[in-house]
Design a protein around this motif. Structure first.
Motif, PDB file in Angstrom:
ATOM      1  N   PHE A 436      21.325-175.198  30.854  1.00 25.78           N
ATOM      2  CA  PHE A 436      21.050-174.032  31.530  1.00 25.78           C
ATOM      3  C   PHE A 436      19.849-172.967  30.829  1.00 25.78           C
ATOM      4  CE2 PHE A 436      25.446-174.475  32.651  1.00 25.78           C
ATOM      5  CZ  PHE A 436      25.475-173.558  34.185  1.00 25.78           C
ATOM      6  N   THR A 437      19.053-172.139  31.340  1.00 27.58           N
ATOM      7  CA  THR A 437      17.768-171.503  30.737  1.00 27.58           C
ATOM      8  C   THR A 437      18.213-170.263  30.830  1.00 27.58           C
ATOM      9  OG1 THR A 437      16.202-172.917  32.133  1.00 27.58           O
ATOM     10  CG2 THR A 437      15.793-171.067  30.577  1.00 27.58           C
ATOM     11  N   VAL A 438      17.563-169.761  29.034  1.00 28.49           N
ATOM     12  CA  VAL A 438      18.994-168.685  28.676  1.00 28.49           C
ATOM     13  C   VAL A 438      17.872-167.291  28.013  1.00 28.49           C
ATOM     14  CG1 VAL A 438      20.659-167.551  27.304  1.00 28.49           C
ATOM     15  CG2 VAL A 438      21.093-169.944  28.695  1.00 28.49           C
ATOM     16  N   ALA A 439      18.076-166.704  28.772  1.00 30.18           N
ATOM     17  CA  ALA A 439      17.234-165.140  27.535  1.00 30.18           C
ATOM     18  C   ALA A 439      17.467-163.679  27.433  1.00 30.18           C
ATOM     19  CB  ALA A 439      15.473-164.988  29.002  1.00 30.18           C
ATOM     20  N   ALA A 440      17.735-163.761  25.917  1.00 30.77           N
ATOM     21  CA  ALA A 440      18.121-162.657  26.190  1.00 30.77           C
ATOM     22  C   ALA A 440      18.273-161.031  26.684  1.00 30.77           C
ATOM     23  CB  ALA A 440      17.903-161.948  24.340  1.00 30.77           C
ATOM     24  N   ASP A 441      18.157-159.958  27.079  1.00 29.67           N
ATOM     25  CA  ASP A 441      18.002-158.956  27.436  1.00 29.67           C
ATOM     26  C   ASP A 441      19.060-157.825  26.955  1.00 29.67           C
ATOM     27  OD1 ASP A 441      17.074-156.905  29.534  1.00 29.67           O
ATOM     28  OD2 ASP A 441      18.311-157.746  31.243  1.00 29.67           O
ATOM     29  N   GLY A 442      18.690-157.189  26.132  1.00 29.88           N
ATOM     30  CA  GLY A 442      19.095-155.786  25.600  1.00 29.88           C
ATOM     31  C   GLY A 442      20.485-156.900  25.162  1.00 29.88           C
ATOM     32  N   GLY A 443      21.869-156.476  25.321  1.00 26.31           N
ATOM     33  CA  GLY A 443      22.888-156.928  24.712  1.00 26.31           C
ATOM     34  C   GLY A 443      23.757-157.914  25.752  1.00 26.31           C
ATOM     35  N   ALA A 444      22.712-158.547  26.670  1.00 25.24           N
ATOM     36  CA  ALA A 444      23.468-159.582  27.439  1.00 25.24           C
ATOM     37  C   ALA A 444      22.185-160.295  27.891  1.00 25.24           C
ATOM     38  CB  ALA A 444      23.307-159.221  28.979  1.00 25.24           C
ATOM     39  N   LEU A 445      22.527-162.221  28.055  1.00 24.96           N
ATOM     40  CA  LEU A 445      22.253-162.987  28.119  1.00 24.96           C
ATOM     41  C   LEU A 445      21.872-163.101  30.055  1.00 24.96           C
ATOM     42  CD1 LEU A 445      23.938-165.105  25.932  1.00 24.96           C
ATOM     43  CD2 LEU A 445      21.576-164.130  25.854  1.00 24.96           C
ATOM     44  N   LEU A 446      20.086-163.164  29.690  1.00 28.42           N
ATOM     45  CA  LEU A 446      19.854-163.646  31.414  1.00 28.42           C
ATOM     46  C   LEU A 446      19.795-165.254  31.347  1.00 28.42           C
ATOM     47  CD1 LEU A 446      17.479-161.315  32.054  1.00 28.42           C
ATOM     48  CD2 LEU A 446      19.579-160.814  32.530  1.00 28.42           C
ATOM     49  N   VAL A 447      21.355-165.861  32.168  1.00 29.08           N
ATOM     50  CA  VAL A 447      20.855-167.112  32.500  1.00 29.08           C
ATOM     51  C   VAL A 447      20.531-167.957  34.079  1.00 29.08           C
ATOM     52  CG1 VAL A 447      22.327-169.318  32.423  1.00 29.08           C
ATOM     53  CG2 VAL A 447      23.103-167.130  31.106  1.00 29.08           C
ATOM     54  N   ASP A 448      19.226-168.379  33.695  1.00 31.84           N
ATOM     55  CA  ASP A 448      19.118-169.331  34.844  1.00 31.84           C
ATOM     56  C   ASP A 448      19.244-170.290  35.005  1.00 31.84           C
ATOM     57  OD1 ASP A 448      17.090-167.379  35.766  1.00 31.84           O
ATOM     58  OD2 ASP A 448      16.313-168.279  33.888  1.00 31.84           O
TER      59      ASP A 448
END
Length: 801
Positions: A436-448
């Protein structure tokens, strides 16, 4: 999904032991069903040298071999045509069991010559079906050494159960990825560097699908390779295929099987010179047939995805190829297929034609949509390495489907759903190792989501992956919170009544049965059903086409089947719903039962009797009493439904309108239609009709009260009309003095010649139970007069002199 430990280590760089790998696989949700170590099984089989092989004196096809086993010299009688002096083979000593045949070796005499042990073939070793001769080894094979280690057969085989959602684990590389994410090593990358084409492919590919049918086969990647030399595949490849139960065929075919299990990417190879024109991907046409690689001929239709050329259908997309374009030893030019096919259509086609294949197994679960081109590069490289040849440029028809998905993960949800505490950085690390590719977005994680994880679509899927990689044993044990201080019943009154009725009937000796909710329409009509609205649109069989209007017909036919098998005396019950209304929603909860044959066991002191309506009445009243019905207020009326015998049946009524049940002897005509020999009796109790007790305040069960005073019994004989029910007379007598009268029962019925026309004599025994004094004769006579008056008023009866 089977693979060897060595095969796994070709994708996973690890120092973990076999036991550690097996344990971790199960912890990851890839349950290990079996681990087989052929090295341990074949350890007693050793390399031997045939010092001398001479003709058997009494058999033309046998040779007497003197064999050096490394630990001594033995004499073996061998029937293999290739047994000869100086060869090296595999020796099995006496006392061993041959894996391929299960034969236990013992010292013996064959045509008068002693034989100790055996020189074995590949089939006898369980290696293949080859049995034309014994195994021949190279001249430098070390005598006395274990054959399994020398031949590379000491690689343990692991068998893993794959759940339907884990299509990414249908390749050894995907399983290695999970182990690497769990910390058991480093995942090795797949070598899929594009191979430049040296010419334009002479074979074209074209999708012939109507608009809106792109999902039938979204993408087809092909490549022509010329100048190949097909032959046996190398030993390492044959060993891996044999280890998982596949038979090596030829290098080209073995490559497709290997890539299927290695990377979860099914392939197919055509003999390009046997193709007529280009490849067409389309739906089948009426009347088309083709001969498949399994030797079977199949007819296709317009719902199936077909791979065809100008001559017609060659195979089924994602399932099986055709014999007409299969590769042989003479194949020189090939066309490789790496395509995508619709999972649902693949599953429906395979199920309709009854074809099971490794390709179908993967395509119907979904293969990696982004790996069609890399899979072609892997296959091309293997073909060039093992068979030589020159590759063309890629031929591509269609397009890669849109598979990209992004899922939002809230880190705090992991602890909320699983109880596992994990830092955000650890979550990112685990998901990254899983692809998975993970990026932080505030308090959440955006997971591709990667292309090979089509099972991941929501946040809970990511949480499941994190939990299984960390380990389910990391979930802390915690007590469940108490929902309320005071315990409350978990079952409703209706649910409790079902359990109570079940116990009551079982206590009376009836066996519980579970029958179909449907039956033949002709049988339903016998029991007041069979309406059009209750017919099944898609019955499980042609004769079970109607919802049951009663539980009795299925119980009766079950009793008939038991009788046909020698169990003549049958007592069955069932508690379920029947359908007496005009709609499927018109259900009622019924406790029904039947008895057939004789009542009671055979006994020397008394003759057995056939079951009768009173047995069914007793069963029905027992259920009603156990379920809380006011049995003392019930009355029996004679108008039972038509499936009961008139005059030998009745209905149990509460008041003038509420029917709580019905019972009686089953009508002979109904039994004949059901092909069941009688007599048989049955009952039906309608549990939903039993009145609910009125809500009251706190009540206690009344204490047991036993009178210290002598009870008194008096008998009364009444002359009544023949149509008067005995129950009406008993009820009238019991109500004459409820404080004193404890029990009333009928003990005699007389309808002989001495009775006036239309009359009968009913005799009852009345039990008086005083609670506070001993009754005097005057008091007893007064109660007797009350009884006579009450019966006369209710039934018109007169006391017989």
């Amino acid at each position: 999904m089977k693979f060897t430990l060595g095969w796994l280590k070709s994708h996973l760089e690890t120092d973990a032991t076999l036991d550690e790998i097996v344990l971790k696989l199960t912890e990851l949700g890839l349950e290990v069903e079996d681990v087989r170590d052929p090295g341990a099984e074949l350890a007693p089989f050793t390399i031997a040298h045939v010092i001398e092989a001479k003709q058997h004196p009494d058999a033309d096809r046998l040779r007497v071999c003197t064999v050096d086993t490394g630990s001594g010299t033995v004499q073996v009688v061998c029937g293999a045509p290739n047994a000869r002096t100086g060869m090296k083979g595999v020796f099995a000593a006496s006392g061993l069991t041959i894996p391929g045949t299960g034969l236990l070796l013992k010292p013996s005499k064959i045509r008068g010559v002693e034989s100790n042990g055996m020189l074995v073939s590949e089939r006898e070793m369980g290696m293949s079906d080859e049995h034309d001769g014994i195994i021949e080894l190279a001249d430098d094979a070390p005598v006395g050494q274990p054959f399994a280690a020398y031949a590379g057969l000491d690689d343990p085989v692991i068998d893993v159960a794959i759940t339907p959602n884990r299509q990414d684990a249908l390749g050894v590389h995907g399983i290695a990825r999970d182990l690497a994410a769990a910390g058991l090593g480093r995942l090795k990358p797949v070598e899929a560097t594009p191979i430049p084409g040296r010419y334009q492919s002479p074979v074209s590919v074209r999708h012939e699908l109507a608009p809106g049918q792109a999902d039938v086969s979204p993408l087809f990647v092909g490549r022509h390779v010329r100048g190949v030399k097909n032959g046996p595949s190398p030993k390492w490849l044959q060993d891996r295929l044999r280890a998982i139960g596949l038979r090596p065929i030829s290098a080209l075919v073995d490559i497709t099987n290997f890539v299927t299990f290695d990377l979860g990417r099914p392939l197919h190879v055509f003999d390009a010179d046997r193709l007529s024109g280009g490849i067409h991907v389309r739906l089948g046409r009426a009347g088309e047939r083709f001969l498949a690689l399994n030797g079977e001929e199949y007819a296709v239709d317009g719902t199936m995805c077909v791979i065809a050329d100008d001559s017609g259908a060659l195979g089924l997309g994602g399932i099986i190829g055709g014999e007409s374009t299969g590769c042989t030893e003479g194949t020189v030019n090939v066309f490789i297929e790496s395509a995508l096919f619709d999972p649902i259509r693949t599953a429906m086609t395979g199920r309709k034609l009854g074809i099971e294949s490794d390709a179908r197994y993967r395509f119907e679960r979904g293969v990696d949509p982004a790996f069609a081109r890399p899979g072609m590069e892997v296959a091309t490289r293997l073909v060039m390495e093992l068979c030589g040849g020159e590759p063309s440029e890629l031929v591509i028809s269609g397009a890669e489907p849109d598979w990209q998905r992004r899922v939002t993960l809230r880190p705090e949800r992991l602890a909320a759903l699983t109880g596992i505490a994990m830092s955000e950085s650890e979550m990112v690390a685990i998901l990254g190792k899983l692809g998975f590719t993970v990026a932080a977005d505030g308090g959440a994680l955006l997971v591709d989501v990667p292309s090979w994880r089509q099972d991941v679509s929501i946040e809970a899927d990511l949480i499941e992956d994190l939990a299984r990689v960390r380990g389910y044993d990391a979930i802390p044990a915690a007590p469940l919170p108490r929902l309320s201080v005071v315990a409350r019943p978990a079952l409703s009154l209706a649910q409790r009544r079902v359990r109570i009725a079940r116990r009551a009937l079982a206590a009376r000796g009836l066996m519980e049965a579970v029958t179909w909710s449907f039956l033949p329409r002709a049988q339903a009509a016998l029991f007041g059903g069979g309406g059009d609205d209750l017919l099944l649109a898609n019955p499980i069989s042609s004769d079970l086409d109607c919802m049951r209007p009663s539980l009795l017909p299925n119980l009766l036919t079950a009793a008939g089947r038991n009788a046909d098998r020698g169990f003549a005396d049958t007592a069955l019950f069932e508690i379920a719903a029947d359908y007496q209304g005009d709609r499927p929603e018109d259900q009622r909860r019924v406790a029904a039962g039947m008895r057939r044959g004789r009542e009671g066991e055979r006994h020397w002191a008394e003759a057995a009797r056939a079951v009768d309506a009173f047995d069914a009445q007793a069963d029905a009243l027992a259920v009603l009493e156990a379920a809380g019905a006011p049995v003392g207020n019930l009355r029996i009326v004679a108008d039972a439904p038509d499936w009961y015998h008139p005059g030998r049946s009745g209905r149990i009524m509460l008041g003038p309108k509420t029917c709580l049940g019905q019972f009686g002897e089953i009508h002979p005509g109904v039994l004949e239609a059901l092909d069941v020999k009688g007599p048989a009796v049955g009952f039906e109790v309608f549990l939903d009709q039993i009145p609910v007790p009125k809500a009251k305040g706190k009540t206690r069960r009344p204490p047991l009260r036993v009178s210290d005073f002598q009870p008194v019994e008096r008998d009364f004989a009444f002359l009544v009309d023949r149509d008067v029910a005995s129950g009406d007379l008993v009820r009238a007598a019991a109500g004459a003095d409820k404080a004193l009268i404890e029990d009333v029962r009928v003990f005699d019925l007389y309808q002989g010649d001495r009775m006036p026309d239309g009359k009968k004599s009913l005799a009852i025994a009345v039990r008086l139970a005083p609670k506070d004094r001993t009754l005097t004769d005057a008091e007893i006579d007064a109660v007797g007069q009350k009884i006579v008056d009450a019966v006369a008023k209710a039934t018109g009866a007169t006391l017989r002199g």
